[in-house]
Design a protein around this motif. Structure first.
Motif, PDB file in Angstrom:
ATOM      1  N   THR A  75       0.958  -1.198   0.097  1.00 26.95           N
ATOM      2  CA  THR A  75       0.237  -0.044   0.077  1.00 26.95           C
ATOM      3  C   THR A  75       0.827   1.184   0.104  1.00 26.95           C
ATOM      4  OG1 THR A  75      -1.710  -1.231   1.325  1.00 26.95           O
ATOM      5  CG2 THR A  75      -1.798   1.196   1.280  1.00 26.95           C
ATOM      6  N   LYS A  76       2.027   1.232   0.922  1.00 26.59           N
ATOM      7  CA  LYS A  76       3.041   2.417   0.908  1.00 26.59           C
ATOM      8  C   LYS A  76       3.580   2.598  -0.189  1.00 26.59           C
ATOM      9  CE  LYS A  76       3.335   2.421   5.817  1.00 26.59           C
ATOM     10  NZ  LYS A  76       4.409   2.345   7.228  1.00 26.59           N
ATOM     11  N   THR A  77       4.039   1.714  -0.915  1.00 22.64           N
ATOM     12  CA  THR A  77       5.011   1.635  -2.252  1.00 22.64           C
ATOM     13  C   THR A  77       3.844   2.048  -3.201  1.00 22.64           C
ATOM     14  OG1 THR A  77       5.960  -0.061  -1.434  1.00 22.64           O
ATOM     15  CG2 THR A  77       6.195   0.308  -3.817  1.00 22.64           C
ATOM     16  N   ALA A  78       2.683   1.845  -3.354  1.00 20.96           N
ATOM     17  CA  ALA A  78       1.705   1.993  -4.568  1.00 20.96           C
ATOM     18  C   ALA A  78       1.437   3.586  -4.325  1.00 20.96           C
ATOM     19  CB  ALA A  78       0.644   1.277  -4.362  1.00 20.96           C
ATOM     20  N   LYS A  79       1.152   3.948  -3.069  1.00 21.31           N
ATOM     21  CA  LYS A  79       1.077   5.416  -2.857  1.00 21.31           C
ATOM     22  C   LYS A  79       2.216   6.330  -3.174  1.00 21.31           C
ATOM     23  CE  LYS A  79      -0.693   8.601   0.797  1.00 21.31           C
ATOM     24  NZ  LYS A  79      -1.204   8.737   2.255  1.00 21.31           N
ATOM     25  N   GLN A  80       3.356   5.811  -2.947  1.00 22.29           N
ATOM     26  CA  GLN A  80       4.720   6.623  -2.864  1.00 22.29           C
ATOM     27  C   GLN A  80       5.026   6.567  -4.383  1.00 22.29           C
ATOM     28  OE1 GLN A  80       7.786   5.792  -0.442  1.00 22.29           O
ATOM     29  NE2 GLN A  80       9.404   6.628  -1.730  1.00 22.29           N
ATOM     30  N   LEU A  81       4.576   5.699  -5.311  1.00 22.35           N
ATOM     31  CA  LEU A  81       4.957   5.612  -6.671  1.00 22.35           C
ATOM     32  C   LEU A  81       3.506   6.084  -7.645  1.00 22.35           C
ATOM     33  CD1 LEU A  81       7.035   2.279  -6.943  1.00 22.35           C
ATOM     34  CD2 LEU A  81       7.790   4.674  -6.719  1.00 22.35           C
ATOM     35  N   PHE A  82       2.575   6.565  -6.945  1.00 24.48           N
ATOM     36  CA  PHE A  82       1.475   6.944  -7.577  1.00 24.48           C
ATOM     37  C   PHE A  82       0.958   5.733  -8.618  1.00 24.48           C
ATOM     38  CE2 PHE A  82       3.879  10.817  -6.964  1.00 24.48           C
ATOM     39  CZ  PHE A  82       3.065  11.475  -6.196  1.00 24.48           C
ATOM     40  N   LEU A  83       0.836   4.551  -8.026  1.00 23.41           N
ATOM     41  CA  LEU A  83       0.296   3.573  -8.685  1.00 23.41           C
ATOM     42  C   LEU A  83      -0.879   2.915  -7.796  1.00 23.41           C
ATOM     43  CD1 LEU A  83       3.490   1.489  -9.440  1.00 23.41           C
ATOM     44  CD2 LEU A  83       2.288   2.898 -11.041  1.00 23.41           C
ATOM     45  N   SER A  84      -1.891   2.305  -8.641  1.00 26.13           N
ATOM     46  CA  SER A  84      -2.637   1.426  -8.056  1.00 26.13           C
ATOM     47  C   SER A  84      -2.172   0.491  -7.338  1.00 26.13           C
ATOM     48  CB  SER A  84      -3.890   1.199  -8.684  1.00 26.13           C
ATOM     49  OG  SER A  84      -3.533   0.224  -9.962  1.00 26.13           O
ATOM     50  N   GLN A  85      -2.863  -0.216  -6.150  1.00 27.63           N
ATOM     51  CA  GLN A  85      -2.177  -1.590  -5.836  1.00 27.63           C
ATOM     52  C   GLN A  85      -2.328  -2.582  -6.954  1.00 27.63           C
ATOM     53  OE1 GLN A  85      -3.090  -2.538  -1.671  1.00 27.63           O
ATOM     54  NE2 GLN A  85      -3.785  -0.508  -1.282  1.00 27.63           N
ATOM     55  N   PRO A  86      -3.593  -2.769  -7.540  1.00 24.91           N
ATOM     56  CA  PRO A  86      -3.402  -4.056  -8.540  1.00 24.91           C
ATOM     57  C   PRO A  86      -2.471  -3.855  -9.582  1.00 24.91           C
ATOM     58  CG  PRO A  86      -5.682  -3.040  -7.998  1.00 24.91           C
ATOM     59  CD  PRO A  86      -4.905  -2.233  -7.554  1.00 24.91           C
ATOM     60  N   THR A  87      -2.126  -2.471 -10.052  1.00 25.28           N
ATOM     61  CA  THR A  87      -1.026  -2.299 -11.165  1.00 25.28           C
ATOM     62  C   THR A  87       0.485  -2.800 -10.633  1.00 25.28           C
ATOM     63  OG1 THR A  87      -2.239  -0.325 -12.075  1.00 25.28           O
ATOM     64  CG2 THR A  87       0.186  -0.583 -12.438  1.00 25.28           C
ATOM     65  N   LEU A  88       0.638  -2.430  -9.253  1.00 20.88           N
ATOM     66  CA  LEU A  88       1.850  -2.793  -8.643  1.00 20.88           C
ATOM     67  C   LEU A  88       2.052  -4.493  -8.516  1.00 20.88           C
ATOM     68  CD1 LEU A  88       3.566  -0.959  -5.859  1.00 20.88           C
ATOM     69  CD2 LEU A  88       3.333  -3.345  -5.619  1.00 20.88           C
ATOM     70  N   THR A  89       0.965  -4.945  -7.948  1.00 22.15           N
ATOM     71  CA  THR A  89       0.880  -6.337  -7.915  1.00 22.15           C
ATOM     72  C   THR A  89       1.087  -7.137  -9.028  1.00 22.15           C
ATOM     73  OG1 THR A  89      -0.441  -6.235  -5.930  1.00 22.15           O
ATOM     74  CG2 THR A  89      -0.595  -8.338  -6.972  1.00 22.15           C
ATOM     75  N   SER A  90       0.488  -6.613 -10.183  1.00 24.87           N
ATOM     76  CA  SER A  90       0.636  -7.322 -11.357  1.00 24.87           C
ATOM     77  C   SER A  90       2.014  -7.078 -11.992  1.00 24.87           C
ATOM     78  CB  SER A  90      -0.438  -6.370 -12.689  1.00 24.87           C
ATOM     79  OG  SER A  90      -0.132  -6.903 -13.895  1.00 24.87           O
ATOM     80  N   ARG A  91       2.633  -5.888 -11.764  1.00 30.00           N
ATOM     81  CA  ARG A  91       4.028  -6.098 -12.224  1.00 30.00           C
ATOM     82  C   ARG A  91       4.924  -6.971 -11.461  1.00 30.00           C
ATOM     83  NH1 ARG A  91       5.054   0.784 -12.423  1.00 30.00           N
ATOM     84  NH2 ARG A  91       7.156  -0.157 -12.342  1.00 30.00           N
ATOM     85  N   LEU A  92       4.635  -6.892 -10.267  1.00 32.11           N
ATOM     86  CA  LEU A  92       5.531  -7.889  -9.393  1.00 32.11           C
ATOM     87  C   LEU A  92       5.248  -9.305 -10.031  1.00 32.11           C
ATOM     88  CD1 LEU A  92       5.074  -6.708  -5.837  1.00 32.11           C
ATOM     89  CD2 LEU A  92       7.090  -7.159  -6.802  1.00 32.11           C
ATOM     90  N   LYS A  93       4.083  -9.535 -10.259  1.00 31.87           N
ATOM     91  CA  LYS A  93       3.877 -10.840 -10.911  1.00 31.87           C
ATOM     92  C   LYS A  93       4.578 -11.076 -12.086  1.00 31.87           C
ATOM     93  CE  LYS A  93       1.826 -14.881 -10.283  1.00 31.87           C
ATOM     94  NZ  LYS A  93       2.189 -15.914  -9.373  1.00 31.87           N
ATOM     95  N   LYS A  94       4.625 -10.185 -12.990  1.00 32.16           N
ATOM     96  CA  LYS A  94       5.360 -10.349 -14.132  1.00 32.16           C
ATOM     97  C   LYS A  94       6.917 -10.633 -14.082  1.00 32.16           C
ATOM     98  CE  LYS A  94       2.167  -7.406 -17.150  1.00 32.16           C
ATOM     99  NZ  LYS A  94       1.739  -6.262 -17.817  1.00 32.16           N
ATOM    100  N   LEU A  95       7.466  -9.680 -13.113  1.00 31.41           N
ATOM    101  CA  LEU A  95       8.821 -10.121 -12.523  1.00 31.41           C
ATOM    102  C   LEU A  95       9.123 -11.301 -12.130  1.00 31.41           C
ATOM    103  CD1 LEU A  95       9.988  -6.571 -11.038  1.00 31.41           C
ATOM    104  CD2 LEU A  95      10.467  -7.585 -13.100  1.00 31.41           C
ATOM    105  N   GLU A  96       8.133 -11.955 -11.365  1.00 31.46           N
ATOM    106  CA  GLU A  96       8.202 -13.295 -10.785  1.00 31.46           C
ATOM    107  C   GLU A  96       8.432 -14.111 -11.872  1.00 31.46           C
ATOM    108  OE1 GLU A  96       6.755 -13.069  -6.165  1.00 31.46           O
ATOM    109  OE2 GLU A  96       5.171 -13.505  -7.872  1.00 31.46           O
ATOM    110  N   ASN A  97       7.493 -14.042 -12.887  1.00 33.51           N
ATOM    111  CA  ASN A  97       7.333 -15.026 -14.039  1.00 33.51           C
ATOM    112  C   ASN A  97       8.635 -14.578 -15.045  1.00 33.51           C
ATOM    113  OD1 ASN A  97       4.706 -15.775 -13.254  1.00 33.51           O
ATOM    114  ND2 ASN A  97       3.412 -14.194 -14.534  1.00 33.51           N
ATOM    115  N   TYR A  98       9.123 -13.941 -15.134  1.00 35.31           N
ATOM    116  CA  TYR A  98      10.299 -13.433 -15.893  1.00 35.31           C
ATOM    117  C   TYR A  98      11.339 -14.263 -15.417  1.00 35.31           C
ATOM    118  CZ  TYR A  98      13.939 -10.967 -18.510  1.00 35.31           C
ATOM    119  OH  TYR A  98      15.285 -10.519 -19.139  1.00 35.31           O
ATOM    120  N   TYR A  99      11.613 -14.035 -13.942  1.00 34.16           N
ATOM    121  CA  TYR A  99      12.721 -14.529 -13.246  1.00 34.16           C
ATOM    122  C   TYR A  99      12.735 -16.041 -12.975  1.00 34.16           C
ATOM    123  CZ  TYR A  99      15.316 -10.140 -13.618  1.00 34.16           C
ATOM    124  OH  TYR A  99      15.777  -9.135 -13.917  1.00 34.16           O
ATOM    125  N   GLY A 100      11.466 -16.423 -12.827  1.00 33.00           N
ATOM    126  CA  GLY A 100      11.004 -17.823 -12.506  1.00 33.00           C
ATOM    127  C   GLY A 100      11.306 -17.909 -11.027  1.00 33.00           C
TER     128      GLY A 100
END
Length: 289
Positions: free
Chosen positions: A19-44
């Protein structure tokens, strides 16, 4: 990976809170969570573990987050070097500023500086002086405006010195202070230590604190409205002639003061933008602003 991903990982590593990270970066929480998931998929690998409050990084995630911080540092460094090669005062300067200085001094300083150097941008971080000290130590900011004396073996300039005083809405006698209502506020450890040492050097009983607030500005307003006295830096209450303001003294009779400094690293003066800003501050009477 994109720079935005490095920044996201770096901030999340510091906050350990989506929540704090999304607020600091002016992102929605779903957007931040989606980007994290893409990174996890990329690096496996799994990067974070969700807890009841906040998150924690897996060993793989911690390794990648630390790499992200190094990448951000290198990116800033090359951008600064490229701007510097142009031999002009342009680019972004990062400044860490103590809370009072940020509210009462920094806006005027930035306005005056940008009148001379319109192509300069600022990234300003505010907080307790102890936090700003950590930022300048870690090279996270170019310059720190810090209240109080902290360990530092590089460049620093004294901007001003102010008395610590007692501000009251009514006349008082020093011996009656333990029975009078006091307004207290959250402050950094050094200021708290100064106040406590003075108090218990003069009184056996503790103060009668009947209101506790988060900010010194709120405390000042409480005093102005007659709700109690406060022990506070002189510059905070100096404009209010209706208040009774008396400086605190040591047993020797010397007034208790606190200094405000500008901290900076010698090597950052090689950057045109930092050199220009430091020299600009050195020409001003900052206390009078």
């Amino acid at each position: 990976m994109r720079m935005q991903d490095w920044e996201m990982l770096s901030v999340l590593y510091e906050t350990e809170n989506i929540t704090k990270t999304a607020k600091q970066l002016f992102l929605s929480q779903p957007t931040l969570t989606s980007r994290l998931k893409k990174l996890e998929n990329y690096y496996g690998v799994q990067l974070i573990i969700r807890k009841q409050r906040g998150i924690t990084f897996t060993p793989e995630g911690e390794q990648l987050a630390q790499h992200a911080q190094r990448m951000i540092h290198e990116q800033r460094k090359i951008e600064e070097q490229l701007h510097n090669m142009k031999e002009e005062v342009a680019g972004t300067i990062r400044v860490g500023v103590s809370n009072f200085f940020a509210l009462n001094k920094m806006p005027k300083l930035l306005r005056l500086f940008k009148q001379n150097y319109p192509n300069v941008e600022f990234q300003v971080v505010t907080g307790w002086s102890s936090e700003m000290h950590r930022l300048i130590l870690n090279h996270d900011v170019h310059i720190g405006f810090i209240k109080g004396d902290y360990l530092w073996n590089e460049n620093k300039d004294l901007l001003y010195e102010e008395e610590i005083c007692l501000a009251s809405p009514w006349e008082f006698e020093w011996e009656n202070l333990p029975d009078l209502p006091r307004i207290d506020y959250h402050t950094d450890e050094k200021m708290r230590s100064i106040v406590d040492q003075w108090w218990y050097s003069n009184y056996k009983q503790g103060p009668n604190i009947n209101i506790q607030v988060n900010q010194v500005e709120t405390c000042k307003e409480m005093v102005i409205n007659g709700l109690g006295y406060a022990i506070i830096a002189n510059l905070v209450v100096r404009p209010y002639r209706e208040l009774i303001i008396k400086p605190l003294h040591l047993a020797s009779g010397k007034a208790i003061t606190r200094k405000t400094w500008m901290y900076y690293h010698e090597d950052t003066l090689q950057l045109n933008i930092v050199h220009a800003f430091v020299r600009f501050i050195q020409t001003l009477d900052v206390k009078a602003l």
